[in-house]
Motif scaffolding. Structure first.
Motif, PDB file in Angstrom:
ATOM      1  N   LEU A 172      -2.422  -9.339  -7.450  1.00 30.30           N
ATOM      2  CA  LEU A 172      -2.664  -9.777  -6.066  1.00 30.30           C
ATOM      3  C   LEU A 172      -1.755  -9.027  -5.094  1.00 30.30           C
ATOM      4  O   LEU A 172      -2.211  -8.573  -4.033  1.00 30.30           O
ATOM      5  CB  LEU A 172      -2.440 -11.285  -5.949  1.00 30.30           C
ATOM      6  N   MET A 173      -0.483  -8.875  -5.463  1.00 32.29           N
ATOM      7  CA  MET A 173       0.445  -8.136  -4.601  1.00 32.29           C
ATOM      8  C   MET A 173      -0.027  -6.696  -4.395  1.00 32.29           C
ATOM      9  O   MET A 173       0.083  -6.157  -3.291  1.00 32.29           O
ATOM     10  CB  MET A 173       1.860  -8.150  -5.187  1.00 32.29           C
ATOM     11  N   LEU A 174      -0.531  -6.080  -5.456  1.00 30.11           N
ATOM     12  CA  LEU A 174      -1.021  -4.704  -5.346  1.00 30.11           C
ATOM     13  C   LEU A 174      -2.196  -4.613  -4.374  1.00 30.11           C
ATOM     14  O   LEU A 174      -2.279  -3.678  -3.571  1.00 30.11           O
ATOM     15  CB  LEU A 174      -1.437  -4.178  -6.710  1.00 30.11           C
ATOM     16  N   THR A 175      -3.102  -5.576  -4.458  1.00 28.54           N
ATOM     17  CA  THR A 175      -4.278  -5.536  -3.565  1.00 28.54           C
ATOM     18  C   THR A 175      -3.893  -5.745  -2.114  1.00 28.54           C
ATOM     19  O   THR A 175      -4.628  -5.346  -1.203  1.00 28.54           O
ATOM     20  CB  THR A 175      -5.311  -6.603  -3.966  1.00 28.54           C
ATOM     21  N   GLN A 176      -2.733  -6.360  -1.884  1.00 27.68           N
ATOM     22  CA  GLN A 176      -2.278  -6.645  -0.521  1.00 27.68           C
ATOM     23  C   GLN A 176      -1.304  -5.592   0.010  1.00 27.68           C
ATOM     24  O   GLN A 176      -0.825  -5.697   1.134  1.00 27.68           O
ATOM     25  CB  GLN A 176      -1.614  -8.024  -0.476  1.00 27.68           C
ATOM     26  N   THR A 177      -1.020  -4.586  -0.801  1.00 27.98           N
ATOM     27  CA  THR A 177      -0.102  -3.518  -0.397  1.00 27.98           C
ATOM     28  C   THR A 177      -0.875  -2.399   0.292  1.00 27.98           C
ATOM     29  O   THR A 177      -1.823  -1.851  -0.285  1.00 27.98           O
ATOM     30  CB  THR A 177       0.628  -2.955  -1.636  1.00 27.98           C
ATOM     31  N   PRO A 178      -0.519  -2.050   1.519  1.00 28.44           N
ATOM     32  CA  PRO A 178      -1.267  -1.008   2.249  1.00 28.44           C
ATOM     33  C   PRO A 178      -1.423   0.296   1.477  1.00 28.44           C
ATOM     34  O   PRO A 178      -2.445   0.974   1.587  1.00 28.44           O
ATOM     35  CB  PRO A 178      -0.429  -0.808   3.517  1.00 28.44           C
ATOM     36  N   LYS A 179      -0.417   0.631   0.664  1.00 32.19           N
ATOM     37  CA  LYS A 179      -0.433   1.904  -0.062  1.00 32.19           C
ATOM     38  C   LYS A 179      -1.600   2.000  -1.040  1.00 32.19           C
ATOM     39  O   LYS A 179      -2.001   3.106  -1.420  1.00 32.19           O
ATOM     40  CB  LYS A 179       0.894   2.085  -0.798  1.00 32.19           C
ATOM     41  N   VAL A 180      -2.162   0.855  -1.457  1.00 31.83           N
ATOM     42  CA  VAL A 180      -3.256   0.888  -2.429  1.00 31.83           C
ATOM     43  C   VAL A 180      -4.473   1.622  -1.866  1.00 31.83           C
ATOM     44  O   VAL A 180      -5.285   2.170  -2.614  1.00 31.83           O
ATOM     45  CB  VAL A 180      -3.637  -0.545  -2.873  1.00 31.83           C
ATOM     46  N   LYS A 181      -4.600   1.656  -0.541  1.00 34.82           N
ATOM     47  CA  LYS A 181      -5.753   2.294   0.087  1.00 34.82           C
ATOM     48  C   LYS A 181      -5.685   3.825   0.018  1.00 34.82           C
ATOM     49  O   LYS A 181      -6.706   4.501   0.152  1.00 34.82           O
ATOM     50  CB  LYS A 181      -5.866   1.858   1.546  1.00 34.82           C
TER      51      LYS A 181
END
Length: 284
Positions: A266-275
């Motif tokens: 969940l934290m990864l999906t909410q991290t801007p860098k994932v985009k």
């Protein structure tokens, strides 16, 4: 797919992989690489060091430190010495740490720099605790891990180990009472490796870059590391979970496999860098 038929006990992991791919990298941690040949040598040194400290088969030793390559050196070294490693949850309060150390009857503890003050404070309350080894060195009284390890014989002790011998003792969180020690044997782990492989999620190829991010005191962290090393894969170890760093490592090493709990996903999906990070290497 790795053939586990020749793996009888956990102590054979570094032995087998050193023969098959000694020059291949087993672990990467903060710029430090360890080959399978080096891992085999160091785990024999750790085993001989533990035996020299008087640790008999089935004795309990503790590890209280953040994730690192050293954890797996000590873990696999304990397998060769036929002693049982107890991973201490470093989120526990001092009285809880005392409970775990005493409940397990730990005679030796490996402690990371972050937890030296705690162990200094509770050592007097742990009557069975005889030896403390400073993972990061720098302690006035306790041996420096690297110097201690390198001062031991590199000859493999080749002790007789049975499938029913305990290998790891992990503790529950103690949410509704005191933490409970869960004993896992050599045979348990061999069966686990085969089951994980058959289920496909744990079927790794030699050299596969795998991320080891979950805490070493938890079954998720310990098992991901052992499943990686048992199949000759390449473990990229994180000291602790940092979402941006996970994404950096995924892209840098083309991480293929990783085990993350839902909260971290969940934290990864909410991290801007994932985009902006290429995560296409990761198995779905």
């Amino acid at each position: 797919m790795y053939d586990f038929s020749g793996l009888k006990v956990l102590a054979d992991i570094p032995r087998q992989q050193a023969k098959l791919r000694g020059n291949s990298t087993a672990m990467f941690f903060q710029g430090r690489e360890t080959t399978y040949a080096a891992l085999d040598t160091r785990t024999s040194q750790v085993a001989n060091g533990l035996i020299a400290l008087g640790q008999k088969p089935n004795a309990r030793i503790a590890y209280m430190g953040m994730n690192s390559d050293i954890f797996f050196e000590v873990l696999l070294g304990s397998f060769k010495a036929n002693v049982v490693l107890v991973g201490i949850n470093w989120r526990l309060a001092p009285p809880e740490v005392v409970y775990v150390l005493n409940d397990a009857g730990c005679e030796t503890v490996f402690v990371g720099a972050e937890f030296v003050p705690m162990i200094e404070g509770v050592k007097k309350d742990c009557p069975k605790l005889k030896h403390v080894i400073a993972i990061d060195g720098g302690h006035a009284s306790w041996p420096d891990y690297t110097k201690w390890r390198d001062g031991q014989s590199a000859k493999d002790p080749h002790l007789k180990i049975k499938a029913d011998d305990d290998a790891i003792q992990l503790y529950t969180s103690g949410t509704t009472g005191n933490p409970k020690g869960v004993q896992l044997t050599n045979g348990n782990y061999i069966a686990f490796f085969k089951a994980a492989q058959e289920a496909k999620w744990g079927a790794f190829d030699a050299g596969d870059p795998n991320l080891i991010a979950m805490p070493n005191f938890h079954v998720a962290g310990a098992n991901m590391g052992l499943t990686t090393l048992a199949q000759g894969s390449f473990g990229v170890i994180m000291k602790t979970v940092v979402p941006d760093e996970i994404l950096t490592l995924v892209e840098k090493f083309n991480i293929k496999n990783m085990f993350l709990v839902p909260a971290v996903i969940l934290m990864l999906t909410q991290t801007p860098k994932v985009k902006t990070t290429d995560i296409s290497s990761v198995n779905a």
